[in-house]
Write a protein that holds these residues in place. Structure first.
Motif, PDB file in Angstrom:
ATOM      1  N   LEU A   1      -1.145  -3.945  -2.499  1.00 42.43           N
ATOM      2  CA  LEU A   1      -0.806  -4.813  -3.550  1.00 42.43           C
ATOM      3  C   LEU A   1      -0.515  -6.146  -2.718  1.00 42.43           C
ATOM      4  CD1 LEU A   1       1.400  -3.150  -6.243  1.00 42.43           C
ATOM      5  CD2 LEU A   1      -1.064  -3.682  -6.410  1.00 42.43           C
ATOM      6  N   PHE A   2       0.329  -6.216  -1.713  1.00 42.85           N
ATOM      7  CA  PHE A   2       0.216  -7.660  -1.056  1.00 42.85           C
ATOM      8  C   PHE A   2      -0.774  -7.816   0.066  1.00 42.85           C
ATOM      9  CE2 PHE A   2       4.465  -6.496  -2.756  1.00 42.85           C
ATOM     10  CZ  PHE A   2       5.170  -7.620  -3.026  1.00 42.85           C
ATOM     11  N   ALA A   3      -1.430  -6.784   0.523  1.00 42.06           N
ATOM     12  CA  ALA A   3      -2.566  -7.064   1.532  1.00 42.06           C
ATOM     13  C   ALA A   3      -3.699  -8.002   0.617  1.00 42.06           C
ATOM     14  CB  ALA A   3      -3.201  -5.845   1.746  1.00 42.06           C
TER      15      ALA A   3
ATOM     16  N   GLN B   1      -0.405 -15.729   4.704  1.00 41.66           N
ATOM     17  CA  GLN B   1       0.773 -15.259   3.808  1.00 41.66           C
ATOM     18  C   GLN B   1       1.071 -13.853   4.072  1.00 41.66           C
ATOM     19  OE1 GLN B   1       0.534 -16.687  -0.320  1.00 41.66           O
ATOM     20  NE2 GLN B   1      -0.782 -18.497   0.154  1.00 41.66           N
ATOM     21  N   PHE B   2       0.174 -13.027   3.988  1.00 37.44           N
ATOM     22  CA  PHE B   2       0.214 -11.634   4.075  1.00 37.44           C
ATOM     23  C   PHE B   2       1.153 -11.181   5.538  1.00 37.44           C
ATOM     24  CE2 PHE B   2      -1.280  -7.339   5.814  1.00 37.44           C
ATOM     25  CZ  PHE B   2      -0.260  -6.517   4.796  1.00 37.44           C
ATOM     26  N   LEU B   3       0.668 -11.931   6.596  1.00 42.71           N
ATOM     27  CA  LEU B   3       1.430 -11.596   7.927  1.00 42.71           C
ATOM     28  C   LEU B   3       2.648 -12.546   8.139  1.00 42.71           C
ATOM     29  CD1 LEU B   3      -1.917 -11.835  10.244  1.00 42.71           C
ATOM     30  CD2 LEU B   3      -0.662  -9.626   9.452  1.00 42.71           C
ATOM     31  N   THR B   4       2.751 -13.410   7.176  1.00 41.74           N
ATOM     32  CA  THR B   4       4.094 -14.251   7.510  1.00 41.74           C
ATOM     33  C   THR B   4       5.173 -13.514   6.546  1.00 41.74           C
ATOM     34  OG1 THR B   4       2.847 -16.384   7.634  1.00 41.74           O
ATOM     35  CG2 THR B   4       5.173 -16.347   7.052  1.00 41.74           C
ATOM     36  N   TRP B   5       4.926 -13.136   5.222  1.00 51.48           N
ATOM     37  CA  TRP B   5       5.969 -12.781   4.582  1.00 51.48           C
ATOM     38  C   TRP B   5       5.459 -11.614   3.507  1.00 51.48           C
ATOM     39  CZ3 TRP B   5       4.946 -12.906  -0.771  1.00 51.48           C
ATOM     40  CH2 TRP B   5       4.127 -13.841  -1.096  1.00 51.48           C
ATOM     41  N   GLY B   6       4.364 -11.610   3.137  1.00 52.28           N
ATOM     42  CA  GLY B   6       3.969 -10.515   2.340  1.00 52.28           C
ATOM     43  C   GLY B   6       4.121  -9.049   2.505  1.00 52.28           C
ATOM     44  N   TRP B   7       3.946  -8.886   3.964  1.00 46.11           N
ATOM     45  CA  TRP B   7       4.039  -7.233   4.323  1.00 46.11           C
ATOM     46  C   TRP B   7       5.526  -6.984   4.459  1.00 46.11           C
ATOM     47  CZ3 TRP B   7       7.412  -6.012   8.419  1.00 46.11           C
ATOM     48  CH2 TRP B   7       7.741  -7.010   9.212  1.00 46.11           C
ATOM     49  N   ARG B   8       6.616  -7.969   4.233  1.00 49.40           N
ATOM     50  CA  ARG B   8       8.022  -7.706   4.453  1.00 49.40           C
ATOM     51  C   ARG B   8       8.663  -7.022   3.098  1.00 49.40           C
ATOM     52  NH1 ARG B   8      10.423  -9.892   9.040  1.00 49.40           N
ATOM     53  NH2 ARG B   8       8.987 -11.461  10.088  1.00 49.40           N
TER      54      ARG B   8
ATOM     55  N   GLN C   1      -7.554  -4.015   1.887  1.00 50.80           N
ATOM     56  CA  GLN C   1      -7.054  -3.485   0.415  1.00 50.80           C
ATOM     57  C   GLN C   1      -7.542  -2.254  -0.077  1.00 50.80           C
ATOM     58  OE1 GLN C   1      -7.028  -6.505  -2.935  1.00 50.80           O
ATOM     59  NE2 GLN C   1      -4.841  -5.948  -3.288  1.00 50.80           N
ATOM     60  N   THR C   2      -8.923  -2.345   0.046  1.00 46.95           N
ATOM     61  CA  THR C   2      -9.859  -1.368  -0.728  1.00 46.95           C
ATOM     62  C   THR C   2      -9.590  -0.060   0.133  1.00 46.95           C
ATOM     63  OG1 THR C   2     -11.501  -2.856  -1.235  1.00 46.95           O
ATOM     64  CG2 THR C   2     -12.008  -0.354  -1.140  1.00 46.95           C
ATOM     65  N   ALA C   3      -9.290  -0.191   1.439  1.00 45.75           N
ATOM     66  CA  ALA C   3      -8.862   1.010   2.139  1.00 45.75           C
ATOM     67  C   ALA C   3      -7.724   1.749   1.932  1.00 45.75           C
ATOM     68  CB  ALA C   3      -9.114   0.698   3.653  1.00 45.75           C
ATOM     69  N   LEU C   4      -6.760   0.753   1.864  1.00 42.22           N
ATOM     70  CA  LEU C   4      -5.462   1.425   1.309  1.00 42.22           C
ATOM     71  C   LEU C   4      -5.595   1.914  -0.029  1.00 42.22           C
ATOM     72  CD1 LEU C   4      -3.190  -1.869   2.850  1.00 42.22           C
ATOM     73  CD2 LEU C   4      -3.011   0.694   3.637  1.00 42.22           C
ATOM     74  N   MET C   5      -6.015   1.343  -0.942  1.00 40.24           N
ATOM     75  CA  MET C   5      -6.239   1.842  -2.107  1.00 40.24           C
ATOM     76  C   MET C   5      -6.964   3.380  -2.307  1.00 40.24           C
ATOM     77  SD  MET C   5      -4.462  -0.145  -4.235  1.00 40.24           S
ATOM     78  CE  MET C   5      -5.106   0.399  -5.675  1.00 40.24           C
ATOM     79  N   LEU C   6      -7.834   3.374  -1.435  1.00 43.02           N
ATOM     80  CA  LEU C   6      -8.562   4.823  -1.423  1.00 43.02           C
ATOM     81  C   LEU C   6      -7.737   5.778  -0.647  1.00 43.02           C
ATOM     82  CD1 LEU C   6     -12.034   3.698  -0.027  1.00 43.02           C
ATOM     83  CD2 LEU C   6     -11.380   4.509  -2.399  1.00 43.02           C
TER      84      LEU C   6
END
Length: 458
Positions: free
Chosen positions: A188-190, A196-203, A289-294
């Protein structure tokens, strides 16, 4: 009290009180939720290891391939520390009971995940960032080293007769459930912009662990202790010595071969959860994101596949089901990699389904009860922990690094090198299953049945 158990018990022994249906349901739900939270925390690191950490916790000037490899090395450190947790918490679990140990392991896992989510980047604190990350990962490994066996045994030892395989698999299914949660939340955050993802989204997924842990701790607090452990304690069979010493004196063959048995299914589990996602993303076939959803979809199906194969083992036997899983895996491993290399999003999705709920679950579903059957109740927490966590090093811990090396070999085989390696692990698993199938703890005689029977209380 179970009438049948009372009839089978040796004279003067204490018979385990049979759990009520309400207690069994409560234990199964708690074991599942607790394992889900525990593996959400542990597998979240694996999901982020290839996608995030090379860019956050290492020097930006470093080759991305080297950064990814170092992230996998830190991932491996968590697996290396798992047997330490198995020995430590197994010792406590065999001496003082399962319930309190499981409460501690879950709390530690949650605190570590929150700490990772708050850890400053390499740009902020330099080399201290990866050093602290290693320390946190090691602590995380110690905690999860005591979790798997405890949750599995609580479910198995509360189960009704003839359903131990299914009951223990409910706790085991918490693994893919944790994978579903971790990959889904990270996916979802990817979808955020890269910066933004590498700064705070992954946290955020790491910080959300605190909520899940509070729910899991509440569930575990109200559990009753394992009836088989309570019977052993009342009979005076619990330890005042060192349980790990007994594991390698009373059960040496069982422990070695059990570890080799589970290396193959744990290898394929880690391969799909950690290595394959960045691999298919790097090929340009699909986005992150697609890879993670699969992966999430296959993990969701995995939750139901594990109890399915475990329930078959209650009916047809552990060995028969696990060996059938080996045959299924041999037939499907090359087609799975062909699908991953197809470049087609639907075929890649099918590959995840072939890998998780079919190949992995067929060899893994009966593992919980298979291991529990090999040890006496007073040795079981330590024995199952040590054998499982050693197998996790040989299988899951090495999977990302070995796979990265095999794909990079200059022989033109690419991912098919991984398939060959997995087939070798399957061959080792087959030999190991056959070698220890007749080694079981007999509750009637209080002996470990082998070709040369050994007294458990010797």
């Amino acid at each position: 009290m179970s009438t049948q158990n009372a009839e089978n018990a040796p004279q003067g022994s204490v018979v385990a009180k049979e759990s009520t249906p309400r207690e069994r349901r409560k234990v199964l739900i708690s074991s599942f939720l607790g394992s889900t939270v525990e593996y959400y925390d542990f597998l979240l690191y694996g999901a982020a290891a290839g996608l995030v950490f090379p860019y956050v916790f290492f020097d930006e000037s470093m080759d991305p391939f080297v950064g990814m490899l170092l992230s996998y090395v830190i991932l491996f450190a968590g697996y290396l520390s798992r047997p330490i947790g198995g020995i430590l918490f197994g010792h406590l679990g065999d001496r003082f009971g399962r319930k309190n140990v499981l409460f501690i392991t879950l709390m530690v896992m949650g605190l570590v995940s929150v700490a990772i989510g708050l850890l400053p980047s390499y740009a902020a604190i330099g080399i201290a960032a990866p050093i602290i990350l290693v320390m946190l990962r090691v602590i995380q490994g110690v905690a999860v080293g005591g979790e798997w066996a405890g949750a599995t045994l609580m479910a198995a030892e509360h189960s009704k007769q003839g359903a131990r395989g299914f009951a223990s698999s409910i706790a085991v299914a918490g693994g893919p459930a944790g994978s579903v949660l971790s990959t889904l939340v990270l996916a979802l955050f990817a979808g955020l912009p890269e910066e933004q993802f590498l700064t705070w989204g992954w946290r955020i997924p790491f910080l959300l662990s605190a909520v899940l842990v509070i729910i899991g701790l509440y569930m575990r607090y109200s559990l009753t202790e394992s009836p088989e452990f309570e019977a052993a304690r009342k009979a005076g069979d619990t330890h005042t010595g060192v349980p790990i010493k007994r594991i390698f004196t009373v059960y040496p063959k069982v422990t070695i071969f059990a570890s080799l048995t589970i290396a193959a299914p744990l290898f394929i589990q880690a391969l799909l959860a950690v290595f394959i996602v960045p691999y298919v993303v790097d090929t340009g076939a699909i986005d992150r994101q697609t890879a993670l959803m699969l992966l999430t979809l296959s993990s969701f199906l995995h939750i139901f596949a594990i109890p399915f194969f475990a329930s078959l083992s209650d009916r047809f036997g552990r060995r028969r089901v696990m060996l059938t899983g080996v045959v299924i895996s041999l037939a499907l491993i090359f087609p799975m990699f062909m699908l991953f290399n197809s470049g087609n999003v639907w075929l890649i999705g099918l590959a995840f389904i072939v890998g998780n709920p079919i190949i992995q679950a067929s060899t893994y579903g009966a593992v919980g009860s298979f291991l529990a059957d090999k040890y006496a109740p007073q040795d079981r927490y330590t024995g199952v922990s040590v054998s499982y966590q050693t197998g996790s090093i040989l299988g899951a811990g090495l999977a990302p690094m070995v796979s990265t090396w095999l794909v990079a070999l200059d022989n033109g085989w690419g991912t098919y090198n991984i398939a060959i390696y997995f087939i070798v692990l399957l061959a080792i698993a087959t030999i190991s299953i056959l070698a220890i199938e007749n080694n079981k703890y007999n509750i009637k005689t209080k002996k470990v049945i082998t070709s040369e029977p050994v007294e458990v209380n010797a």
